[in-house]
Each structure stands twice: as C-alpha cells, then as structure tokens.
Motif scaffolding. Structure first.
Motif, mmCIF file in Angstrom:
data_model
loop_
_atom_site.group_PDB
_atom_site.id
_atom_site.type_symbol
_atom_site.label_atom_id
_atom_site.label_comp_id
_atom_site.label_asym_id
_atom_site.label_seq_id
_atom_site.Cartn_x
_atom_site.Cartn_y
_atom_site.Cartn_z
ATOM 1 N N ASP A 281 -8.089 -0.987 3.269
ATOM 2 C CA ASP A 281 -9.644 -0.672 2.043
ATOM 3 C C ASP A 281 -8.490 0.470 1.533
ATOM 4 O O ASP A 281 -8.152 1.410 1.419
ATOM 5 C CB ASP A 281 -10.931 0.536 2.965
ATOM 6 N N ARG B 273 0.893 -0.877 -0.104
ATOM 7 C CA ARG B 273 0.089 0.490 0.063
ATOM 8 C C ARG B 273 0.667 1.074 0.062
ATOM 9 O O ARG B 273 0.550 2.568 -0.651
ATOM 10 C CB ARG B 273 -1.079 -0.039 1.055
ATOM 11 N N GLU C 228 -9.542 1.852 -1.163
ATOM 12 C CA GLU C 228 -11.047 2.306 -1.953
ATOM 13 C C GLU C 228 -10.453 3.917 -1.135
ATOM 14 O O GLU C 228 -10.678 4.765 -1.504
ATOM 15 C CB GLU C 228 -12.118 1.639 -2.407
ATOM 16 N N ALA C 229 -11.151 3.955 -0.219
ATOM 17 C CA ALA C 229 -10.910 4.527 1.154
ATOM 18 C C ALA C 229 -9.768 5.229 0.793
ATOM 19 O O ALA C 229 -10.254 6.750 1.185
ATOM 20 C CB ALA C 229 -11.582 4.037 2.489
ATOM 21 N N THR C 230 -9.149 5.190 0.664
ATOM 22 C CA THR C 230 -7.045 5.296 1.177
ATOM 23 C C THR C 230 -7.069 6.056 0.019
ATOM 24 O O THR C 230 -7.088 7.568 0.251
ATOM 25 C CB THR C 230 -6.066 4.769 1.048
ATOM 26 N N ARG D 10 -4.978 4.486 7.738
ATOM 27 C CA ARG D 10 -5.556 3.357 6.577
ATOM 28 C C ARG D 10 -4.451 2.372 6.478
ATOM 29 O O ARG D 10 -4.292 1.366 6.083
ATOM 30 C CB ARG D 10 -6.143 3.922 5.604
ATOM 31 N N THR E 51 -4.808 -0.608 7.159
ATOM 32 C CA THR E 51 -6.708 -1.227 6.614
ATOM 33 C C THR E 51 -6.081 -2.290 5.247
ATOM 34 O O THR E 51 -5.202 -1.133 4.521
ATOM 35 C CB THR E 51 -7.512 -0.749 6.985
ATOM 36 N N THR F 193 -10.357 -10.903 9.088
ATOM 37 C CA THR F 193 -9.856 -10.002 8.901
ATOM 38 C C THR F 193 -9.780 -8.580 7.516
ATOM 39 O O THR F 193 -9.298 -7.929 6.719
ATOM 40 C CB THR F 193 -10.999 -8.682 9.263
ATOM 41 N N ILE G 144 -7.115 -6.541 9.100
ATOM 42 C CA ILE G 144 -7.075 -5.459 10.054
ATOM 43 C C ILE G 144 -6.274 -5.409 10.716
ATOM 44 O O ILE G 144 -6.491 -6.881 11.501
ATOM 45 C CB ILE G 144 -8.587 -5.081 10.014
#
Length: 451
Positions: A127, A83, A129-131, A121, A125, A218, A220
């Motif tokens: 996620d 990421r 797309e949220a990032t 994030r 995490t 998860t 996470i």
C-alpha cells in the motif's frame, strides 16, 4: 590503413558491440536476475518446510512447483526493496531527527507511533499511497509537540495507547508494550479495542487470518501481524498486566490450543504458513516468532531441545528466519536468542550447549565492542533505529546474557570484572538524556533492578 589493420579494427568493433549488447540485455533484465539470486538464497536458507509430495505426483512436478514457490516469494522481497528505495530518502532523515530529539530528552511518542506503522507498511504491505500519507503525517508530527505527550496517554475512544495508529494489531501490541502496567491501578478507560478477539471463535479467526498467508493473491506478508497479535495476547492472558477487562473464561485455553497446533513438529519452530499458488501450505521457521512463543508461554512449550538445535542451524540466516540482520548481529535479535537458550538449557545435551556457549560469547563480544559506545550509549542500527530502541535492546541483551549479574550466567562461569563500570556508564548516559521515551525508561528500569 592496411587490410590487416582494418580487419583488426572491425573485429574490435564487433567484439565491443557484442559486449554492449550483452550489457544492455543484462541491464534490461537486472530485476529478474536479482530475483533469481533471492530465490536461490531463500531456498538455501532451508527456512521452509515444503508440502509433502502428492500420492500420484512425480518428483519432477513436485520440484517444479517448489521452484515456483521460491520464485513467487522472491517477489515479496523484491517489492519490499523497491518500496525502501522509493521512500527511504524521504523517511530516513525524519527518523534521524526523531532519534536526535530522543537523545536530547524530548518525548516523541506520537512520532514513534506513526513511524512504527510506516515501517510495517514498508516491510510487509504493497500500500504505497497509505505509506505516503503516513510519512506526510510523520513530518507534520515533528512540529506538533502537544501531541507527543498525548500519545503516551490512554485514549478514551477505544482504551488503547495507540494515538496516531489506525492498524488494529499495532494498537494492541503497543498498548501492551508501552501502555499497560504490571502493577498499580487498572486503566482509566475500558479496553474496548480488545472486544475484537474476546471469544475463542474470534481469537481463532484473527490468528488464523494472520497465520495462513495467501501472499501471491494479496501481496501482503502477514508475519509481523501474526507475531505481534500472538505476543500481545499471550502477555495479556498469561502475564501480569493490569487490565480491568473481562476476558472470556475460555480464551486462555484457546490460545494454548492455537500454540500447540502452530508448532512445526519437524523443527520445533513457529512461523508464517504461506499458501502457494496451488493452495499448498509451506511452514516457515521464524526465530523471532519462536522466541515470543517460548518467552510469552514462560517456557511451557514442547520440543525444547529441538528448538535450540534448530536455532543454531539458523546462525548465518537473516531475520526473520534466522538470527542475523543483513548478515550482522543485532542486540534485539541476540536478546531473543539468549532467552531461548536460557529457557531450553536444562534439556540440552553437552554438544548443543557448547555450540550455544560459543554463539553467546560471540554475541557478547559484538555488543561490547561494536554496539556499545564509549559514552555509554548504544549504536543506533538498521533494526534498532531509534535511540530508545537501541538502549532498551542493548541493556536487555546484556541483562539476559548475565553480563551484569553472576547469578544470571547460566551458560558460563566467566567473570566480567568491568561490568559494574560499564553499567554505571550506561546509567549515567540514560540519566543525562531524560526519561521521555518508553525505551529509555525501560533500559533504566532494568539497570535499577540489578542487585
């Protein structure tokens, strides 16, 4: 060409072909090889207390399950690195611009809220797309000066100081960190964001949901959520923040009970409890979480000597388990370490104290020669990556280690005759920047309180 020459050439081509095949094979599985090294590093850090061997379980089976855990947990690190590689080229220039504007005296609170949520994030995490959405908002925020000042104010919608943040624990943490005051009138608006945890049952449910981390399911890693939620609640319940909020009368005792059952009796530390794919619980030692417990509970914790000795064992281990960040010191983490030593000092034997003295001496030397700059600023780093954070944690470390004040030098009788000059240089730099950032305000407040 002679037969011998052709034979040598053929041998050379065969050898080169073999090397190329091996190289291509290694390149194809480089990700797996990197995870192997990460898993070995995690194992060798000894940051986890593994679950006990079952009554009818063979030693071989137990070791194989443990190896599976380290392999699984290496995936968390690998995913984080992926990421960062994906988003850092886009994110770092934005953070650099925030730091530039902070250094010029601009208030950047709205952008900082967005950035802190992005950092959570990215680190914890999956996620993506949220990032990506949050980064787009961060970029846009640099052209919204009207929102920067509004984000420093209490929000009437829920009573938080979290404009730009939509993750509850971050609203909680930064409302306590940057919003609520220790003196003065209570907040203008009711703190409705606290209703989520305002009973022993609700608080236990929230903390246990963060503590027991089913990461293989998860993807996470809940450590920052657990750390931030506990620390904020402890400062609300045992600190001196003016809230005007009606806390449940049993809430403070409920948090103390959680703290007691959270401690690892083998090491004295606190940290995440990770659930492996077989449902077994692994207790992680986490220096930063342990610091918050010791600090926010005002030193009223069990096994203090055990905590200090464990801290020294983690000297070369990276954050969050240990006291280094990518192998280097950081003022943020150094401050945590010194405060733990301060609060555990009366219970330490002389050999442990001597080890701690050597550690703190190295940290102080690093701060003065590597972090503090000639103009009175502190170097922005990978962890303290904004101007406000760099100043706040740099001054906090020097204060905690007693550099500015002889009465605070619990660990040494040494003199620091240059400290007044250094203090004046830092203060002059802070005043030249202006006070439009909470971290910069905090640093100046600390310096002004030194007698």
């Amino acid at each position: 060409m002679s037969p011998i020459g052709r034979s040598k050439r053929r041998s050379w081509l065969i050898g080169l072909s073999c090397i190329l095949v091996i190289a291509l094979g290694l390149y194809a599985v480089r990700g797996q090889l990197e995870r192997v090294f990460v898993a070995i590093e995690i194992y060798r850090s000894h940051a986890f207390t593994p679950p006990p061997i079952g009554p009818k379980e063979s030693s071989l089976h137990w070791h194989l399950l443990n190896a599976q855990f380290y392999w699984d947990f290496s995936a968390v690190r690998a995913a984080r690195e992926n990421r960062l590689k994906l988003f850092n080229p886009e994110l770092k220039p934005l953070v650099k611009e925030i730091a530039r504007r902070q250094a010029a005296g601009e208030g950047m609170q709205y952008s900082m809220h967005l950035y802190r949520q992005i950092r959570w994030r990215l680190n914890f995490t999956p996620d993506v797309e949220a990032t990506r959405t949050d980064i787009a908002e961060l970029r846009q925020s640099l052209n919204q000066p009207e929102l920067q000042s509004l984000a420093a104010q209490q929000q009437p919608s829920d009573g938080s100081w979290g404009m730009g943040i939509n993750v509850w624990y971050l609203k909680l943490y930064y409302s306590v960190e940057d919003g609520l005051q220790s003196a003065g009138p209570p907040p203008l608006y009711p703190l409705r964001f606290l209703d989520r945890v305002n009973s022993p049952t609700k608080l236990d449910q929230q903390l246990d949901a963060d503590l027991y981390d089913d990461f293989t399911r998860t993807g996470i890693f809940n450590r920052e959520e657990l750390d931030g939620t506990f620390s904020a609640m402890a400062r609300l319940l045992y600190g001196h923040k003016q809230t005007g909020y009606g806390f449940d009368s049993e809430l403070a005792d409920a948090l103390r009970q959680f703290v007691a059952r959270w401690q690892n009796p083998d090491t004295g530390f606190r940290g995440q409890w990770l659930i492996d794919r077989r449902g077994r619980i692994w207790k992680m030692d986490d220096m930063a979480m342990t610091f918050h417990v010791v600090s926010d509970m005002h030193g009223e914790v069990e096994h203090k000597a055990l905590i200090a000795r464990r801290l020294l064992q983690l000297d070369a281990v990276n954050f969050p388990a240990g006291i280094r960040f990518d192998g280097e010191y950081e003022n943020h983490l150094n401050m945590d370490v010194v405060k733990i030593f301060r609060m555990t000092w009366p219970e330490l034997d002389e050999p442990t104290r001597q080890e701690a003295r050597m550690e703190m001496s190295r940290m102080l030397d690093w701060c003065l020669t590597k972090s503090l700059q000639t103009d009175g600023s502190f170097k922005v780093s990978e962890l303290d990556d904004t101007t406000g954070d760099a100043f706040s944690y740099g001054v906090s470390f020097l204060n905690e280690v007693g550099y500015f004040k002889r009465g605070d030098r619990f660990w040494t009788g040494a003199d620091f005759p240059e400290s007044d000059v250094v203090r004046g240089r830092i203060e002059a730099k802070l005043r030249s920047i202006g006070l439009n950032d909470p971290g910069i305000k905090d640093a100046l407040d600390q310096l002004q309180k030194i007698e």
